[in-house]
Write a protein that holds these residues in place. Structure first.
Motif, mmCIF file in Angstrom:
data_model
loop_
_atom_site.group_PDB
_atom_site.id
_atom_site.type_symbol
_atom_site.label_atom_id
_atom_site.label_comp_id
_atom_site.label_asym_id
_atom_site.label_seq_id
_atom_site.Cartn_x
_atom_site.Cartn_y
_atom_site.Cartn_z
ATOM 1 N N ARG A 1 0.809 -1.210 0.000
ATOM 2 C CA ARG A 1 0.000 0.000 0.000
ATOM 3 C C ARG A 1 0.850 1.272 0.000
ATOM 4 O O ARG A 1 0.397 2.308 -0.475
ATOM 5 C CB ARG A 1 -0.919 0.013 1.226
ATOM 6 C CG ARG A 1 -1.930 -1.116 1.275
ATOM 7 C CD ARG A 1 -2.970 -0.965 0.191
ATOM 8 N NE ARG A 1 -4.028 -1.960 0.298
ATOM 9 C CZ ARG A 1 -4.013 -3.128 -0.301
ATOM 10 N NH1 ARG A 1 -2.988 -3.463 -1.070
ATOM 11 N NH2 ARG A 1 -5.009 -3.977 -0.160
ATOM 12 N N ASN A 2 2.060 1.188 0.549
ATOM 13 C CA ASN A 2 2.916 2.363 0.698
ATOM 14 C C ASN A 2 4.255 2.085 0.025
ATOM 15 O O ASN A 2 4.934 1.122 0.365
ATOM 16 C CB ASN A 2 3.127 2.666 2.194
ATOM 17 C CG ASN A 2 3.840 3.995 2.418
ATOM 18 O OD1 ASN A 2 4.557 4.479 1.559
ATOM 19 N ND2 ASN A 2 3.657 4.578 3.586
ATOM 20 N N PHE A 3 4.629 2.933 -0.942
ATOM 21 C CA PHE A 3 5.890 2.776 -1.659
ATOM 22 C C PHE A 3 6.681 4.066 -1.539
ATOM 23 O O PHE A 3 6.206 5.141 -1.933
ATOM 24 C CB PHE A 3 5.636 2.436 -3.130
ATOM 25 C CG PHE A 3 6.887 2.110 -3.904
ATOM 26 C CD1 PHE A 3 7.930 1.417 -3.318
ATOM 27 C CD2 PHE A 3 7.023 2.498 -5.233
ATOM 28 C CE1 PHE A 3 9.083 1.111 -4.022
ATOM 29 C CE2 PHE A 3 8.162 2.197 -5.957
ATOM 30 C CZ PHE A 3 9.198 1.501 -5.338
ATOM 31 N N PRO B 1 0.198 -2.872 -8.091
ATOM 32 C CA PRO B 1 -0.968 -2.143 -8.613
ATOM 33 C C PRO B 1 -1.865 -1.534 -7.550
ATOM 34 O O PRO B 1 -2.697 -0.684 -7.880
ATOM 35 C CB PRO B 1 -1.726 -3.231 -9.397
ATOM 36 C CG PRO B 1 -1.345 -4.508 -8.721
ATOM 37 C CD PRO B 1 0.073 -4.330 -8.285
ATOM 38 N N ASN B 2 -1.746 -1.953 -6.286
ATOM 39 C CA ASN B 2 -2.648 -1.462 -5.243
ATOM 40 C C ASN B 2 -2.026 -0.394 -4.351
ATOM 41 O O ASN B 2 -2.466 -0.189 -3.223
ATOM 42 C CB ASN B 2 -3.130 -2.632 -4.371
ATOM 43 C CG ASN B 2 -4.086 -3.533 -5.118
ATOM 44 O OD1 ASN B 2 -4.701 -3.128 -6.099
ATOM 45 N ND2 ASN B 2 -4.203 -4.769 -4.667
ATOM 46 N N ILE B 3 -1.007 0.290 -4.823
ATOM 47 C CA ILE B 3 -0.382 1.350 -4.034
ATOM 48 C C ILE B 3 -1.392 2.464 -3.779
ATOM 49 O O ILE B 3 -2.085 2.930 -4.679
ATOM 50 C CB ILE B 3 0.851 1.923 -4.769
ATOM 51 C CG1 ILE B 3 1.965 0.882 -4.845
ATOM 52 C CG2 ILE B 3 1.369 3.175 -4.077
ATOM 53 C CD1 ILE B 3 3.177 1.346 -5.615
ATOM 54 N N GLU C 1 -1.307 4.464 -15.603
ATOM 55 C CA GLU C 1 -1.577 3.122 -16.103
ATOM 56 C C GLU C 1 -1.657 2.080 -15.000
ATOM 57 O O GLU C 1 -2.508 1.187 -15.041
ATOM 58 C CB GLU C 1 -0.495 2.715 -17.107
ATOM 59 C CG GLU C 1 -0.516 3.509 -18.401
ATOM 60 C CD GLU C 1 0.574 3.063 -19.352
ATOM 61 O OE1 GLU C 1 1.300 2.101 -19.009
ATOM 62 O OE2 GLU C 1 0.713 3.668 -20.433
ATOM 63 N N HIS C 2 -0.786 2.185 -13.991
ATOM 64 C CA HIS C 2 -0.633 1.078 -13.049
ATOM 65 C C HIS C 2 -1.032 1.416 -11.606
ATOM 66 O O HIS C 2 -1.111 0.498 -10.787
ATOM 67 C CB HIS C 2 0.825 0.604 -13.040
ATOM 68 C CG HIS C 2 1.330 0.161 -14.374
ATOM 69 N ND1 HIS C 2 0.885 -0.988 -14.999
ATOM 70 C CD2 HIS C 2 2.232 0.714 -15.225
ATOM 71 C CE1 HIS C 2 1.496 -1.128 -16.158
ATOM 72 N NE2 HIS C 2 2.324 -0.110 -16.325
ATOM 73 N N CYS C 3 -1.275 2.662 -11.272
ATOM 74 C CA CYS C 3 -1.572 3.029 -9.876
ATOM 75 C C CYS C 3 -2.981 3.606 -9.790
ATOM 76 O O CYS C 3 -3.168 4.794 -9.473
ATOM 77 C CB CYS C 3 -0.535 4.021 -9.353
ATOM 78 S SG CYS C 3 1.167 3.438 -9.451
ATOM 79 N N SER D 1 -1.773 13.645 -12.560
ATOM 80 C CA SER D 1 -1.889 12.284 -13.082
ATOM 81 C C SER D 1 -2.744 11.391 -12.193
ATOM 82 O O SER D 1 -3.044 10.259 -12.560
ATOM 83 C CB SER D 1 -0.496 11.661 -13.237
ATOM 84 O OG SER D 1 0.136 11.510 -11.981
ATOM 85 N N LEU D 2 -3.156 11.881 -11.010
ATOM 86 C CA LEU D 2 -3.976 11.101 -10.090
ATOM 87 C C LEU D 2 -5.448 11.291 -10.416
ATOM 88 O O LEU D 2 -5.891 12.397 -10.745
ATOM 89 C CB LEU D 2 -3.720 11.522 -8.647
ATOM 90 C CG LEU D 2 -2.282 11.464 -8.133
ATOM 91 C CD1 LEU D 2 -2.225 11.910 -6.679
ATOM 92 C CD2 LEU D 2 -1.717 10.066 -8.267
ATOM 93 N N SER D 3 -6.203 10.214 -10.268
ATOM 94 C CA SER D 3 -7.649 10.326 -10.466
ATOM 95 C C SER D 3 -8.293 11.068 -9.315
ATOM 96 O O SER D 3 -9.272 11.802 -9.505
ATOM 97 C CB SER D 3 -8.265 8.928 -10.603
ATOM 98 O OG SER D 3 -7.979 8.147 -9.446
ATOM 99 N N GLN D 4 -7.783 10.889 -8.104
ATOM 100 C CA GLN D 4 -8.254 11.646 -6.950
ATOM 101 C C GLN D 4 -7.137 11.727 -5.924
ATOM 102 O O GLN D 4 -6.224 10.905 -5.903
ATOM 103 C CB GLN D 4 -9.492 11.007 -6.324
ATOM 104 C CG GLN D 4 -9.252 9.650 -5.688
ATOM 105 C CD GLN D 4 -10.465 9.140 -4.931
ATOM 106 O OE1 GLN D 4 -11.459 9.837 -4.774
ATOM 107 N NE2 GLN D 4 -10.387 7.912 -4.461
#
Length: 515
Positions: A252-254, A268-270, A296-298, A320-323
């Motif tokens: 969840r955290n990178f 993919p679930n970051i 594409e991936h996050c 680049s974030l959806s929200q």
């Protein structure tokens, strides 16, 4: 007659061993929380019962350096006897300190079968200890939850173009590990995949000054190469199928830098992307690839932590974030405008690491209906601007925590506002000491000076105090405030009672806009 008396006598009572307080683990832990390691060592010398009770607590947390030849002969025996009690272990080996000292072994003395129940492990060491590091992890692979491996090298010994120490490999399975922090390492993509496979329950992954060699995409291989790889039956991780299909769904955290964008497809679930200290500009093409990879991936990415990050990069990343649910880090005008584009989803904004003094803190509270926590750095926000914002109304009805610096808002005026709200100053841990007579006298003098300053407030300041206090009482969930003189806490019962009184007196006087 004598027989009847004898029969009436009670049977002899059996000896009952009394239960001492130290025999109860919970009580022992509470007592030990008030004692130092030296005090605990003294307790073990009192009696056998205390020795049994307090010895595990002495060894529970161990922060040590690599032993010198003087104490190296003692530590193995102590570890063999008490190593099973260790739960948190921090090992620090500074090469520049021990270079000239003959080490008792090229391995870590903590590479011991008795040390096998570690939960929290931190190792700062050098090249010769890599195998021992791997062994320590292997011994505690079923209990380990937190792992930090920091490779250290003397600056004078670093070769030119050094990109980190080659990765040491990893045990086959560390099933319960949830946090990994790696500093100054170098690994390939396949080594990273092997690491992720060994930790199926991993939640937090951090790479600080760690380089990952970017391998060419599978399309660059020829048909002959693909055929030779498909015929390889050794089950290695170098097959393109493994590279293309593996993903770790638990992280969840990178924590990363922009050069690691090519591994985001593995996670993919970051939800949280955290940038460590970053003070260089990034080329346009690299930034574009980075943002495209996020899109594409996050898909679940909604939190950005960017303390010390290059501000010029942040707007494209945020866009680049959806929200965006939470943002913490540096800010400038462009960054804040990009954050405000997510006003409908923003719940937490921490702008304490600022780069410009003129930003728009009031716009966040006026425009973000879901905002719960808002923390700013020093700004040029004036009292007149705050009054204008109050009249427009704040959309953040669920606000719980607020730190707002207001220009020319004096400590006396802040104290008066806090008294109106029934707020109490939070005690600093540094002041939780024994209160001497001198300390009490100084506190009394400070209170008297503060009261005199409050009595000397001007009419304009009094009007601001009344308007601001009345407005803040309308926020039923507000529990923490800071206007530049430290944090104050408001108990929920006081907030509710004050809000009820204000609403009963004049509901329209709150000046709060309902969204």
């Amino acid at each position: 007659m004598e027989t009847n008396v004898a029969a009436a006598e009670p049977p002899p009572t059996q000896a009952i061993t009394p239960i001492t307080a130290t025999a109860i683990p919970e009580v022992t832990s509470i007592i030990a929380s008030y004692l130092t390691k030296k005090d605990l060592s003294s307790c073990t010398l009192v009696c056998r019962t205390w020795c049994i009770a307090y010895t595990p607590l002495i060894w529970k947390t161990l922060n040590t350096r690599i032993p010198t030849p003087k104490n190296a002969s003692l530590l193995p025996g102590l570890l063999a006897k008490n190593g099973r009690y260790i739960r948190s272990l921090t090992i620090t080996d500074l090469p520049e300190t021990y270079t000239d000292n003959p080490n008792p072994s090229t391995e870590l003395v903590f590479d011991c079968p008795a040390v096998q129940n570690i939960v929290h492990l931190t190792i700062n060491t050098e090249r010769e200890k890599k195998q021992a590091m791997k062994n320590i992890i292997y011994h505690s692979r079923h209990t380990l939850r937190f792992l930090r491996l920091n490779f250290k090298m003397d600056k004078s010994k670093k070769p030119a173009g050094w990109r980190g120490e080659p990765w040491l490999g990893f045990p086959d399975m560390v099933p319960y590990l949830h946090s990994i922090f790696l500093d100054n390492w170098n690994m390939t993509r396949q080594e990273l995949i092997a690491l992720l496979k060994a930790c199926p329950n991993l939640k937090v992954l951090s790479f600080s000054s760690t380089f990952l060699d970017q391998e060419p995409p599978p399309t660059s291989t020829t048909a002959k190469d693909q055929e030779s790889l498909s015929d390889d039956s050794d089950g290695s991780l170098d097959r393109p199928e493994t590279k293309d299909t593996f993903q770790h769904f638990g992280i969840r955290n990178f924590r990363m830098c922009s050069k690691l964008y090519h591994v985001l497809d593995l996670m993919p679930n970051i939800e949280i992307l955290e940038f460590y200290r970053f003070d260089r500009s990034i080329e346009g093409q690299e930034l574009e690839r980075f943002c495209q990879t996020i899109k594409e991936h996050c898909k679940r990415l909604n939190q950005i932590w960017a303390f010390g990050f290059e501000c010029s990069m942040l707007p494209p990343v945020l866009e680049s974030l959806s929200q965006l649910v939470a943002y913490r880090g540096c800010s400038d005008i462009e960054t804040e405008l990009s954050i405000l584009d997510h006003a409908n989803s923003l719940e937490e904004a921490n702008l304490s690491d600022y780069t410009e003094r003129n930003f728009l803190p009031l716009k966040f509270m006026e425009s973000c209906p879901r905002l719960r926590s808002f923390i700013t750095g020093h700004s040029s926000t004036t009292m007149n601007e705050v009054q204008g914002s109050l009249r427009r109304g704040w959309a953040c009805q669920n606000l719980q925590e607020l730190r707002l610096f207001i220009f020319k808002l004096s400590p006396a005026l802040i104290e008066a506002i806090m008294q109106d709200l029934g707020a109490e100053r939070e005690t600093d841990s540094r002041t939780r000491t024994r209160r001497s007579a001198v300390w009490i006298a100084s506190q009394l003098e400070q209170r008297q000076q503060m009261q005199a300053a409050m009595n000397a407030l001007t009419r304009e300041q009094r009007d601001f105090q009344d308007e601001f206090s009345r407005f803040l009482r309308g926020f039923r969930k507000l529990t923490r405030l800071n206007f530049g003189t430290g944090w104050y806490s408001i108990s929920r019962s006081k907030v509710v009672s004050s809000s009820t009184v204000s609403a009963t007196a004049d509901p329209s006087a709150l000046g709060v806009v309902k969204v």
